[in-house]
Design a protein around this motif. Sequence first.
Motif, PDB file in Angstrom:
ATOM      1  N   GLN A 185       0.990  -1.321  -0.137  1.00  0.00           N
ATOM      2  CA  GLN A 185      -0.012  -0.045  -0.326  1.00  0.00           C
ATOM      3  C   GLN A 185       0.980   1.186   0.105  1.00  0.00           C
ATOM      4  O   GLN A 185       0.345   2.114  -1.057  1.00  0.00           O
ATOM      5  CB  GLN A 185      -0.636   0.043   1.025  1.00  0.00           C
ATOM      6  CG  GLN A 185      -2.212  -1.056   1.867  1.00  0.00           C
ATOM      7  CD  GLN A 185      -3.069  -0.212   2.578  1.00  0.00           C
ATOM      8  OE1 GLN A 185      -2.852   0.720   3.335  1.00  0.00           O
ATOM      9  NE2 GLN A 185      -4.365  -1.789   2.376  1.00  0.00           N
ATOM     10  N   LEU A 186       1.919   1.073   0.807  1.00  0.00           N
ATOM     11  CA  LEU A 186       2.700   2.743   0.615  1.00  0.00           C
ATOM     12  C   LEU A 186       3.571   3.080  -0.531  1.00  0.00           C
ATOM     13  O   LEU A 186       3.317   3.584  -0.572  1.00  0.00           O
ATOM     14  CB  LEU A 186       3.879   2.382   1.846  1.00  0.00           C
ATOM     15  CG  LEU A 186       3.261   1.696   3.320  1.00  0.00           C
ATOM     16  CD1 LEU A 186       4.336   1.806   4.512  1.00  0.00           C
ATOM     17  CD2 LEU A 186       2.837   3.661   3.259  1.00  0.00           C
ATOM     18  N   ALA A 187       3.395   1.396  -1.018  1.00  0.00           N
ATOM     19  CA  ALA A 187       4.712   1.690  -1.916  1.00  0.00           C
ATOM     20  C   ALA A 187       3.533   1.817  -3.287  1.00  0.00           C
ATOM     21  O   ALA A 187       4.163   3.302  -4.268  1.00  0.00           O
ATOM     22  CB  ALA A 187       4.935   0.408  -2.592  1.00  0.00           C
ATOM     23  N   SER A 188       2.395   1.556  -3.401  1.00  0.00           N
ATOM     24  CA  SER A 188       1.867   2.741  -4.168  1.00  0.00           C
ATOM     25  C   SER A 188       0.709   3.952  -4.319  1.00  0.00           C
ATOM     26  O   SER A 188       1.436   4.590  -5.048  1.00  0.00           O
ATOM     27  CB  SER A 188       0.111   1.650  -4.713  1.00  0.00           C
ATOM     28  OG  SER A 188      -0.976   2.212  -5.430  1.00  0.00           O
ATOM     29  N   ALA A 189       1.431   4.335  -2.733  1.00  0.00           N
ATOM     30  CA  ALA A 189       0.897   6.068  -2.016  1.00  0.00           C
ATOM     31  C   ALA A 189       1.741   6.452  -2.819  1.00  0.00           C
ATOM     32  O   ALA A 189       2.340   7.488  -3.451  1.00  0.00           O
ATOM     33  CB  ALA A 189       0.047   5.784  -0.924  1.00  0.00           C
ATOM     34  N   VAL A 190       3.361   5.547  -2.625  1.00  0.00           N
ATOM     35  CA  VAL A 190       4.270   6.785  -2.284  1.00  0.00           C
ATOM     36  C   VAL A 190       4.387   7.177  -4.383  1.00  0.00           C
ATOM     37  O   VAL A 190       5.003   8.241  -4.129  1.00  0.00           O
ATOM     38  CB  VAL A 190       5.614   6.227  -2.213  1.00  0.00           C
ATOM     39  CG1 VAL A 190       6.774   6.839  -2.460  1.00  0.00           C
ATOM     40  CG2 VAL A 190       5.571   6.034  -0.434  1.00  0.00           C
ATOM     41  N   LYS A 191       4.474   6.414  -4.771  1.00  0.00           N
ATOM     42  CA  LYS A 191       4.804   5.992  -6.515  1.00  0.00           C
ATOM     43  C   LYS A 191       3.532   7.350  -6.808  1.00  0.00           C
ATOM     44  O   LYS A 191       4.105   7.721  -8.179  1.00  0.00           O
ATOM     45  CB  LYS A 191       4.225   5.086  -7.429  1.00  0.00           C
ATOM     46  CG  LYS A 191       5.975   3.845  -7.138  1.00  0.00           C
ATOM     47  CD  LYS A 191       5.422   2.616  -7.956  1.00  0.00           C
ATOM     48  CE  LYS A 191       6.328   1.451  -7.088  1.00  0.00           C
ATOM     49  NZ  LYS A 191       5.963   0.088  -8.274  1.00  0.00           N
TER      50      LYS A 191
END
Length: 234
Positions: A185-191
């Motif tokens: 989830q964090l990776a998707s939001a950061v991207k």
Amino acid sequence: MIVKRLPLTLLLTGLLLLTGCSHLMPVSYYQLDGGPVASKTADKEGMSVLLGPITVADYLQREALLQRQDDGSLSTAFTARWAGSLATDLDRQVLRQLASRINSQRLVLASDNPNYKAQVQVLLSITRLDSGPRQPAVLEGQWRLVGRDGQLLDTRLVHLEEKHKGSIADQVRAQSEVVQQLVAQLASAVKNHGNTPLAAEEPRRKTPAPAARQEPPKMPVAEPIRIDAEVFRF
């Protein structure tokens, strides 16, 4: 007297034997599993991210591996321990997994360099991470993304669950799985937010210079007219 003291002696002996056996029971140590990591080298010019602070609930800041019971209470697993601090292990796992998922080497823990100027800062709070013999692995918490200029980009409350087969080893696997889901989830939001250009600041308008103070027109002053005349008396 000897007969009356015999039950007490046997009781004390039994307690000592149980205590000794508990110390002799082998203890297994566990760490969270980060799952598969991309084999390619992360980009040195990738997105810059400041990770943390990462806060965990007080009951997780220990080496004891706790078991969630059916009534919601927590008990210590006598034959299982975390291999070190769970909070430290979470820092390491989230950093490693997030770097792999966004393909960047420019990730810094806030505990190491709180003043690092990054494109995105990830604030993470974990309020629950546990499981039990008949209870699934559960992770609860909240994450927030903060932009370079301090504005809030995104936030989410998290509740993740993963079933297991009951053994301590499979419980740790399930807990590792919910941590991996959180990092995804964090990776998707950061991207999504990391490459968003900063809003251009509106050019400041020049303050007009104050107009020169205009003095009111001078009114002509009436001057007395002098009449040169002679007066004759008769």
